[in-house]
Design a protein around this motif. Structure first.
Motif, PDB file in Angstrom:
ATOM      1  N   ALA A 175      -4.476   5.527  30.887  1.00 53.66           N
ATOM      2  CA  ALA A 175      -3.285   5.237  31.993  1.00 53.66           C
ATOM      3  C   ALA A 175      -3.564   5.566  33.508  1.00 53.66           C
ATOM      4  CB  ALA A 175      -2.012   6.139  31.430  1.00 53.66           C
ATOM      5  N   ILE A 176      -3.293   4.561  34.273  1.00 53.68           N
ATOM      6  CA  ILE A 176      -3.636   4.758  35.809  1.00 53.68           C
ATOM      7  C   ILE A 176      -2.249   4.219  36.477  1.00 53.68           C
ATOM      8  CG2 ILE A 176      -4.848   4.343  37.531  1.00 53.68           C
ATOM      9  CD1 ILE A 176      -7.274   3.831  35.860  1.00 53.68           C
ATOM     10  N   LEU A 593      -1.448  -9.135  27.035  1.00 59.69           N
ATOM     11  CA  LEU A 593      -1.136  -7.849  26.433  1.00 59.69           C
ATOM     12  C   LEU A 593      -2.599  -7.433  26.111  1.00 59.69           C
ATOM     13  CD1 LEU A 593       1.667  -8.678  23.744  1.00 59.69           C
ATOM     14  CD2 LEU A 593       1.850  -6.776  25.673  1.00 59.69           C
ATOM     15  N   ALA A 594      -2.743  -6.289  26.362  1.00 63.76           N
ATOM     16  CA  ALA A 594      -4.175  -5.405  26.177  1.00 63.76           C
ATOM     17  C   ALA A 594      -3.855  -4.210  25.739  1.00 63.76           C
ATOM     18  CB  ALA A 594      -4.972  -5.313  27.458  1.00 63.76           C
ATOM     19  N   PRO A 595      -3.595  -3.940  23.972  1.00 64.27           N
ATOM     20  CA  PRO A 595      -3.727  -2.663  23.550  1.00 64.27           C
ATOM     21  C   PRO A 595      -4.882  -1.890  23.920  1.00 64.27           C
ATOM     22  CG  PRO A 595      -3.992  -4.610  21.825  1.00 64.27           C
ATOM     23  CD  PRO A 595      -3.720  -5.128  23.213  1.00 64.27           C
ATOM     24  N   LYS A 629      -1.068  -2.276  27.865  1.00 64.58           N
ATOM     25  CA  LYS A 629      -0.875  -2.549  29.136  1.00 64.58           C
ATOM     26  C   LYS A 629      -0.628  -4.098  29.017  1.00 64.58           C
ATOM     27  CE  LYS A 629      -4.189   0.696  30.989  1.00 64.58           C
ATOM     28  NZ  LYS A 629      -5.163   0.988  32.076  1.00 64.58           N
ATOM     29  N   TYR A 630       0.283  -4.557  30.048  1.00 61.45           N
ATOM     30  CA  TYR A 630       0.774  -5.761  29.948  1.00 61.45           C
ATOM     31  C   TYR A 630       0.774  -6.410  31.505  1.00 61.45           C
ATOM     32  CZ  TYR A 630       3.911 -10.117  29.231  1.00 61.45           C
ATOM     33  OH  TYR A 630       4.450 -11.300  29.329  1.00 61.45           O
ATOM     34  N   ILE A 639       2.685  -3.658  33.625  1.00 59.68           N
ATOM     35  CA  ILE A 639       3.283  -2.532  32.923  1.00 59.68           C
ATOM     36  C   ILE A 639       2.271  -1.741  31.964  1.00 59.68           C
ATOM     37  CG2 ILE A 639       5.186  -2.025  30.980  1.00 59.68           C
ATOM     38  CD1 ILE A 639       6.302  -4.952  32.198  1.00 59.68           C
ATOM     39  N   THR A 640       2.662  -0.560  31.983  1.00 53.49           N
ATOM     40  CA  THR A 640       1.800   0.368  30.855  1.00 53.49           C
ATOM     41  C   THR A 640       2.639   1.289  30.046  1.00 53.49           C
ATOM     42  OG1 THR A 640      -0.196   0.275  32.534  1.00 53.49           O
ATOM     43  CG2 THR A 640      -0.271   2.079  30.967  1.00 53.49           C
TER      44      THR A 640
END
Length: 819
Positions: A175-176, A593-595, A629-630, A639-640
Motif C-alpha cells: 500500500a502506498i 483490478l490488481a490483487p 488495487k483498482y 483505489i487501494t
C-alpha cells in the motif's frame, strides 16, 4: 521504436476520434477554422500529453490527428486560461519539438516543429500508460528523485517510494498513499502532518496543534521515518527535522516495513518527501496569505530554463511566516528558502544541485497539558488558549541547512546510474516551563510544573548510488535495481531539568508570568553524543510476465554506533548487521483490478547492553499484506484496499530479575484494514476518501502493558474530501471543497487507565480563478479555507501529563498570481 510507448494506442486514438466525430455529426460540422474561432477559457488538467491534447481538441471543437509515437513519454502541465485554438496548441506543445498544423476546416495534424527544441520532455506521472502486458515503467529522467512530469489533480498513479524507481502504483505489491501538490494547494495545508489528514493508515497529528515544528507521524501504530529526495531525513529525540510544506512537490507514504531498499527504519512505514525541483517549462508564482491569530505570510516560486537552449534549469522557492497561535503569547515565525539548478550535460547525463535553509526563531508551542482538566475531570478546566508555561522564559527555536546533488547517467538503453548525496545540519534549542513527571498538582493547589532545557544538534551525510537495468530474458521483462547506500550521523542531545520541585506552579484560570525560575540541576541519562554509521547493499528485481508482476528484493546492512553519556561519561560501542528481504506478487487484469500479496521485513539498531553485558539486537519488523488495487479504464482514479498483520520483535521490556535493566522479549502486533481512493470524475469533480481499522496490542511484555494498546492510537479513522468546480455561468471559476475527518477514541496512557474521546472535524475551501471570469486577470486566483470549521475542542494524549490540544479553527485567505 526504442522507447516503450506510453501514448494512446492507435485503435484507442481512432476510437476517440470516432466518438468526437459522432458527437458532432461530422468533421464539417466542427468550427470552421482556427482563425475564425474566438478565444475561449480552458481548464485542462495536467496529464500525459496525449490526454491533454485530446481534451483540448474536444473542448475547442476541432479534430486532431497524430501518431502516438510522435509523443512518446511526454507529459503536459495542462492549460488554464483564455486562448485561441492556435495559442492553446502552442502552449500545450511548448518544449516538445512538435506543432499542431491546420490542414482543413477544423482539422489539425501534429508535425515536427520547424526549429526543434533541444530539451527532452519528462516522462508522465499523472496518466496511466495503456496496458501492454508488463506495463514496464519508464526510466526516470532526473536522478530517480521523483516521479517525473506534473500531476495536475488529486490522483497520482505512479510512485518511487516502493521501488526506488518510477513505477505504476498498481504494480507495487504494498500500500502506498500519494498526496499531490494539487491536493496540498486545494486544502491549503501548512505542514507535512496536515497533508496526511485524508490518508489511510496514518495518525499524523498525535502531537497536537504544532504540526509545523513537531512532526510525530504514525503509520500502522509506529512512528515513521522520513526521507527527502530519496535520502533519510535524520532526526533524534526532540530535534525533529521538518520541511516547510510549500517547498514540496509531493508526499508519499509507504505503508509497512521498507528496510529492503532504505535500510534501518520503522516497521510502520516511511514518508517520502519530494522537494520542488527545476522544470523544463517556465512557471512562476507569488502568494500572499493572512488569517486568524494575526497571520502574515508570503511565498514565491520561480522555475524554468536559465538559457536559450534549455541546458540549464533553475528553481527558487521561499516561504516566510509570522503569526500568533491558538495559545496566548506563543508565536510562530519562519523563513524557508530552497534553490536548485539542473545541468543537462547531454541527453544521457544530468546533474541537479540543491540547497535549503530554514530558520524558525519561534517554532510554536512545545508544552504539554495534563489529562486532568482536559479529557478528565480535575480541579480546573484548562482553556485551550492559556499558556501553561512562561513567555518570559520559554524558547523554542530551530535552524536547519542542507546541500546536496543528484546525478544521473544513462549508459545505454539498458543501464543507467543514479547517485544522490546530501549533507544536513540541524540545531534546536528548547527552554520550557511545563509538565513532565512532576505529577499534576503542586502543594499549593496549582498545577505542578518543571523547568526543562534541551539543546540538540544533528550532522549527517547520506549517499545512495544505484544501478538500474531494463532488459528481458525470454518472455520475462526485468527492472533491476541494485545499489550501495552509506549514512554517517552525529547527534548531540543535552536534556536538563529541575527535579527539586522549585519551579512555581500555575493557576490556569489566573496565570502569573515573569516569576523567577530555577536553573535546571539534573542531567538526564539520555543526554549523550552519538555517532552512527550504516552501510547497506541491496538488490531488487521487478519481473513482468504477461499480466503478472513479481517484486523480489534483498538487502544486507552493517551498522555501528558510538555513544558517550554526558551524565556519566560512559562510552558504549556496538555493531550489528541485519538481512532483510521482501517478496510480492501482483496480477493485473484488463479491467484494472490488481490483487496482490507481499511479505516484507525491517530492522532498527537498539543501543544498550543487557544484564550480561551483551549488546542489544536490532528491533525487527515483519509484515504480511494482501490487497486489491483498482485503476479503472477510462477513468482517472485509483483505489487501494489492504489487509495486513505487522509485528515488531526484540522490543525492550523490564528485566524480571533486575528492574533497573531491560531485556528484549517484548513484541507489538498491529493488524488492520485500510481503504483509500482518489478519483477525478470529469473535469469538475474530484474525490479523496479513506478508512482505517488498526488493532494494536502489546503481545509480549514483562510489565503491566501486556495485552494493552499503545497510547494515542485510535482503532478507527475515516476521512473524505470532495472538490467541485462550478460549471460555466455566473459562478464560472469557482471551486468548492469540503471534507470531514473522524478520529476514533484512543487510550491515553500505556496502561490504558483512561480513554481520549473520539472527535469529528470539518474542513472547507473556496477557490476562485479570476482569469476564468475576466480575461485581464488571467493567472490570478483567490481562496478562503477553513480547517476545523466548527472549532471543535479535542485533545491527544500519550500519558497522564503528556497531552496536547488539537488545532482549533484556522481561517486562511490568500491571493496567488501565476504566470
Amino acid at each position: 521504436m526504442s522507447v516503450r510507448p506510453l501514448p494512446v494506442r492507435p485503435r484507442r486514438l481512432a476510437a476517440a476520434l470516432a466518438v468526437l466525430i459522432a458527437s458532432t455529426g461530422s468533421i464539417a460540422s466542427l468550427q470552421a477554422h482556427a482563425a475564425d474561432v474566438p478565444a475561449h477559457a480552458y481548464d485542462v488538467p495536467a496529464s500525459h500529453l496525449t490526454e491533454t491534447l485530446s481534451r483540448f481538441a474536444a473542448a475547442a471543437g476541432v479534430a486532431l490527428s497524430f501518431d502516438g509515437s510522435q509523443i512518446g513519454d511526454r507529459a503536459s502541465p495542462g492549460l488554464h486560461g483564455t486562448y485561441s485554438v492556435d495559442e492553446g496548441f502552442a502552449r500545450l506543445l511548448a518544449g516538445s519539438g512538435l506543432q499542431a498544423v491546420a490542414v482543413g476546416d477544423g482539422t489539425y495534424v501534429l508535425r515536427q516543429a520547424s526549429v526543434p527544441h533541444t530539451v527532452p520532455a519528462s516522462p508522465v506521472a499523472s496518466a496511466a500508460p495503456p496496458r501492454t502486458g508488463s506495463m514496464r515503467a519508464p526510466t526516470t529522467d532526473l536522478a530517480g528523485l521523483h516521479v517525473n512530469g506534473v500531476v495536475g489533480g488529486l490522483v497520482a498513479l505512479r510512485s518511487t517510494a516502493g521501488t526506488k524507481g518510477d513505477t505504476p502504483l498498481i504494480e507495487t505489491p504494498q500500500a502506498i498513499s500519494v498526496v499531490t501538490r494539487a491536493q496540498m494547494d486545494v486544502q491549503n495545508i501548512q505542514s507535512v502532518s496536515q497533508a496526511l489528514r485524508y490518508t489511510s493508515g496514518t495518525n499524523p497529528e498525535q502531537r497536537g496543534d504544532n504540526t509545523d515544528g513537531l512532526e510525530y507521524i504514525y503509520s500502522r501504530g509506529f512512528q515513521v521515518d522520513e526521507y527527502l529526495n530519496g535520502l533519510r531525513w535524520f532526526g533524534a529525540n526532540f530535534n525533529i527535522t521538518s520541511m516547510d510544506s510549500y517547498l514540496l512537490d509531493r508526499i508519499e507514504l509507504l505503508h509497512g516495513p521498507s528496510s529492503v531498499l532504505f535500510g534501518q527504519g520503522s516497521p510502520g512505514g516511511m514518508l517520502v518527501l519530494t522537494s520542488k525541483l527545476p522544470t523544463e517549462t517556465a512557471q512562476h508564482e507569488v502568494m500572499l496569505q493572512t488569517g486568524n491569530h494575526g497571520r502574515a505570510q508570503a511565498a514565491i516560486d520561480l522555475s524554468g530554463p536559465l538559457d536559450d537552449r534549455g541546458q540549464w534549469l533553475g528553481r527558487f522557492t521561499m516561504d516566510t511566516l509570522d503569526t500568533g497561535t491558538q495559545v496566548n503569547r506563543v508565536r510562530q515565525e519562519r523563513v524557508a528558502v530552497a534553490a536548485s539548478a539542473t545541468w543537462k550535460a547531454s541527453d544521457n547525463t544530468s546533474l541537479t544541485l540543491m540547497a535549503n535553509y530554514q530558520r524558525d526563531p519561534d517554532a510554536g508551542i512545545f508544552n504539554y497539558v495534563p489529562a486532568e482538566g482536559t479529557v478528565l475531570p480535575g480541579r480546573y478546566r484548562i482553556p485551550r488558549s492559556v499558556d501553561l508555561g512562561d513567555p518570559n522564559y520559554d524558547t523554542y527555536s530551530k535552524t536547519q541547512t542542507w546541500v546536496g546533488y543528484a546525478l544521473t547517467h544513462r549508459f545505454n538503453d539498458t543501464w543507467s546510474l543514479v547517485q544522490n548525496v546530501r549533507y544536513l545540519h540541524n540545531s534546536t534549542t528548547i527552554h520550557s516551563v511545563g509538565f513532565g513527571d512532576n505529577g499534576v498538582y503542586a502543594d499549593d493547589g496549582g498545577l505542578a510544573r518543571g523547568v526543562y532545557v534541551n539543546y540538540g544538534t544533528i550532522n549527517s551525510i547520506d549517499a545512495d548510488t544505484q544501478l538500474h537495468g531494463i532488459f528481458s530474458t525470454g518472455e520475462v521483462d526485468h527492472q533491476l535495481t541494485t545499489g550501495l547506500d552509506v549514512q554517517r550521523n552525529r547527534d548531540s542531545h543535552v536534556f536538563n531539568a529541575d527535579i527539586d520541585g522549585l519551579t512555581p506552579s500555575i493557576n490556569p484560570n489566573a496565570p502569573v508570568y515573569g516569576q523567577a525560575m530555577p536553573d535546571p540541576n539534573f542531567v538526564y541519562g539520555t543526554s549523550s553524543i552519538n555517532k552512527a554509521k550504516q552501510e547497506g547493499i541491496y538488490l531488487q528485481d521487478q519481473l513482468h510476465w504477461n499480466q503478472w508482476t513479481a517484486t523480489l528484493g534483498a538487502r544486507e546492512d552493517w551498522t555501528s554506533e558510538n555513544s558517550r553519556s554526558l551524565k556519566t561519561g560512559a562510552v558504549t560501542n556496538q555493531k550489528a548487521s541485519a538481512f532483510t528481504w521482501r517478496a510480492g506478487l501482483s496480477w493485473l487484469s484488463e479491467s484494472g483490478l490488481a490483487p496482490y500479496v507481499s511479505y516484507s521485513k525491517s530492522f532498527a539498531p537498539t543501543l544498550g547492553l543487557d544484564a550480561n553485558g551483551n549488546a542489544f539486537k536490532p528491533t525487527t519488523g515483519t509484515q504480511a499484506e494482501a490487497g486489491i488495487k483498482y485503476q479503472p479504464n477510462g477513468v482517472e482514479s485509483f483505489i487501494t484496499l489492504a489487509a495486513y498483520e505487522l509485528k515488531q520483535q526484540n522490543v525492550q521490556t523490564p528485566d524480571p530479575v533486575n528492574a533497573r535493566l531491560t531485556i528484549q522479549t517484548g513484541e507489538v502486533r498491529s493488524r488492520g484494514i485500510e481503504l483509500e481512493g482518489h478519483a477525478q470524475l470529469g473535469d469538475d469533480l474530484q474525490l479523496v476518501g479513506s478508512y482505517t481499522y488498526n488493532a494494536l496490542k502489546n503481545t509480549r511484555s514483562n510489565s503491566g502493558n501486556l495485552d494493552k494498546v499503545p497510547a494515542g492510537n485510535p482503532r478507527h479513522m475515516v476521512a473524505g474530501w470532495i472538490d467541485y468546480r462550478m460549471p460555466d455561468g455566473a459562478l464560472q471559476g469557482l471551486k468548492i471543497g469540503a471534507g470531514v475527518r473522524y478520529v476514533g477514541k484512543s487510550y491515553g496512557d500505556a496502561l490504558n487507565d483512561f480513554s481520549v474521546p473520539a472527535y469529528t472535524l470539518v474542513d472547507l475551501s473556496l477557490h476562485y480563478d479570476l482569469g476564468e471570469r475576466w480575461a485581464p486577470l488571467q493567472g490570478w486566483t483567490t481562496s478562503l479555507t477553513a480547517s476545523n470549521l466548527t472549532d471543535r475542542r479535542y485533545v491527544t494524549c500519550t500519558g497522564e501529563t503528556y497531552c496536547t490540544f488539537g488545532a482549533g479553527r484556522l481561517l486562511l485567505a490568500n491571493v496567488r498570481y501565476r504566470w
